[in-house]
Design an enzyme around this catalytic site. Structure first.
Site, PDB file in Angstrom:
ATOM      1  N   ASP A 242     -26.864  -5.222  28.544  1.00 35.91           N
ATOM      2  CA  ASP A 242     -25.527  -4.664  28.342  1.00 35.91           C
ATOM      3  C   ASP A 242     -24.993  -4.181  29.688  1.00 35.91           C
ATOM      4  O   ASP A 242     -25.588  -3.302  30.320  1.00 35.91           O
ATOM      5  CB  ASP A 242     -25.577  -3.519  27.334  1.00 35.91           C
ATOM      6  CG  ASP A 242     -24.185  -3.035  26.954  1.00 35.91           C
ATOM      7  OD1 ASP A 242     -23.577  -2.315  27.759  1.00 35.91           O
ATOM      8  OD2 ASP A 242     -23.713  -3.382  25.861  1.00 35.91           O
ATOM      9  N   GLU A 285     -19.588  -7.532  26.333  1.00 34.50           N
ATOM     10  CA  GLU A 285     -20.300  -7.505  27.605  1.00 34.50           C
ATOM     11  C   GLU A 285     -21.806  -7.482  27.394  1.00 34.50           C
ATOM     12  O   GLU A 285     -22.566  -7.051  28.260  1.00 34.50           O
ATOM     13  CB  GLU A 285     -19.871  -6.283  28.433  1.00 34.50           C
ATOM     14  CG  GLU A 285     -20.245  -4.944  27.861  1.00 34.50           C
ATOM     15  CD  GLU A 285     -19.207  -4.359  26.908  1.00 34.50           C
ATOM     16  OE1 GLU A 285     -19.281  -3.155  26.636  1.00 34.50           O
ATOM     17  OE2 GLU A 285     -18.320  -5.108  26.439  1.00 34.50           O
TER      18      GLU A 285
END
Length: 374
Positions: A242, A285
């Site tokens: 992440d 993301e």
């Protein structure tokens, strides 16, 4: 050049493309086999009318056996997407007519075929290898596969000529170099199909921005990898990646800069992954890296290499970092792929809560920030 090489060797395609190719080959093998199972015995009345009764009955028995073999092949391999199974199905599809040719050709050569009508029908038997080689063009195959599949048919055709069983003049067998050309053209057609199929699969399976696998396809591949690892009792590691503070890039610099950062991160991740590893864009993301055959220590080595290489730069010139959670099927004792993802996700959140820019693996093994390590 990489795309060209991918068309020569059967192992060059990704696992996802190979499974899609296997499904297509198997479906076409069953269709062709079913068609031949129906059409092969329909020619028996023609043989009975044209040839002597004894010869026609021999050919009829041979056709019935071939039809049964085709029918069995058409009913086989249902529900499989194995690359190995697909190759064997294609081999068996060509074995049946090759054996038919090797038996029928010498059989016809033992009888006097002087009538023009008999010669026409006999020529049809003589040209069977041409038909089968041409049939390779309907399958998405590589150059090596095309050569290996055509070779037995070519050998069978020339063998009957050398042994003196030719139904056509021997000069016609020498002129059968056209069969080699036909094999090349059929293989090129099969390679073209493979390239077209690979392009379609690539477009539908990859995220357009990052070129990582999209989540829908990624989940399918993860299921396959988990089942395969569980069956062979092999390790399977995941890394949940992440990107840190990614929202601030979009807020301060705009979505175009955010997209550039995502592309750079994905490119960096792909560079350090092995050919058999899988990169999936799991969310906005978030990325998931699937590492088959990798134990926890190997996974952490890969993560260390990944972090050392970097994930690109933020628009403000600072390094783009990520919080990473690692999980492994055997050590974590999970029973489903979803549990494995959940384990990696939980460790990723723990890395976030412990200051970001770090990785947490099985047993809470920690790779801290670069400055903390140094």
């Amino acid at each position: 050049m990489a795309e060209i090489f991918d068309l020569f060797l059967p192992t060059r395609q990704s696992a996802f493309v190979q499974r899609r190719r296997a499904l297509l080959i198997l479906s076409r093998v069953r269709l062709v086999a079913a068609t031949f199972a129906i059409l092969t015995p329909l020619w028996i009345p023609v043989d009975l009318v044209i040839f002597e009764t004894s010869l026609a009955l021999y050919l009829a028995a041979l056709r019935v056996l071939a039809s049964i073999a085709f029918a069995l092949l058409a009913l086989s391999y249902r529900g499989s997407d194995s690359v190995v199974v697909a190759r064997w199905s294609l081999v068996w599809l060509l074995v049946i007519p090759t054996v038919f040719f090797l038996i029928s050709h010498p059989l016809l050569g033992q009888f006097a075929i002087t009538d023009p009508a008999q010669q026409v029908i006999a020529a049809g038997y003589a040209f069977l290898p041409f038909v089968m080689v041409a049939g390779l063009s309907v399958f998405p195959i590589t150059a090596v596969e095309g050569a290996l599949l055509a070779l037995p048919l070519l050998a069978a055709y020339f063998l009957t000529g050398v042994l003196g069983y030719q139904l056509l003049p021997f000069a016609s067998h020498l002129g059968a170099q056209w069969l080699l050309l036909l094999a090349m053209v059929s293989t090129l057609a099969g390679m073209s199909q493979l390239h077209f199929m690979s392009q379609l699969v690539d477009q539908s399976s990859h995220d357009g921005l990052t070129r990582a696998y999209n989540r829908r396809v990624g989940e399918e591949m993860l299921v396959q990898q988990f089942v395969s690892a569980a069956r062979s009792q092999a390790p399977l590691s995941l890394a949940f990646v992440d990107l840190d503070n990614f929202k601030s890039i979009n807020d301060k610099f705009g979505h175009e800069e955010g997209d550039s950062a995502l592309r750079a991160a994905s490119a960096s991740l792909r560079k350090v992954l092995r050919r058999g590893d899988i990169l999936i864009r799991w969310g906005g993301e978030e990325f998931l890296t699937v590492m088959p055959g990798t134990d926890p220590s190997g996974a952490m080595i890969a993560i260390s290499r990944m972090r050392a290489a970097g994930l690109g730069m933020r628009p403000d010139g600072k390094p783009l970092t990520a919080s990473i959670g690692v999980a492994e099927r055997i050590v974590d004792g999970v029973l489903t792929w979803a549990e494995l993802v959940e384990k990696a996700d939980q460790r990723m959140y723990a890395a976030k809560q412990n200051g970001k820019d770090r990785a947490i693996g099985c047993g809470d093994i920690l790779i801290a920030k670069t400055e903390e390590v140094g």
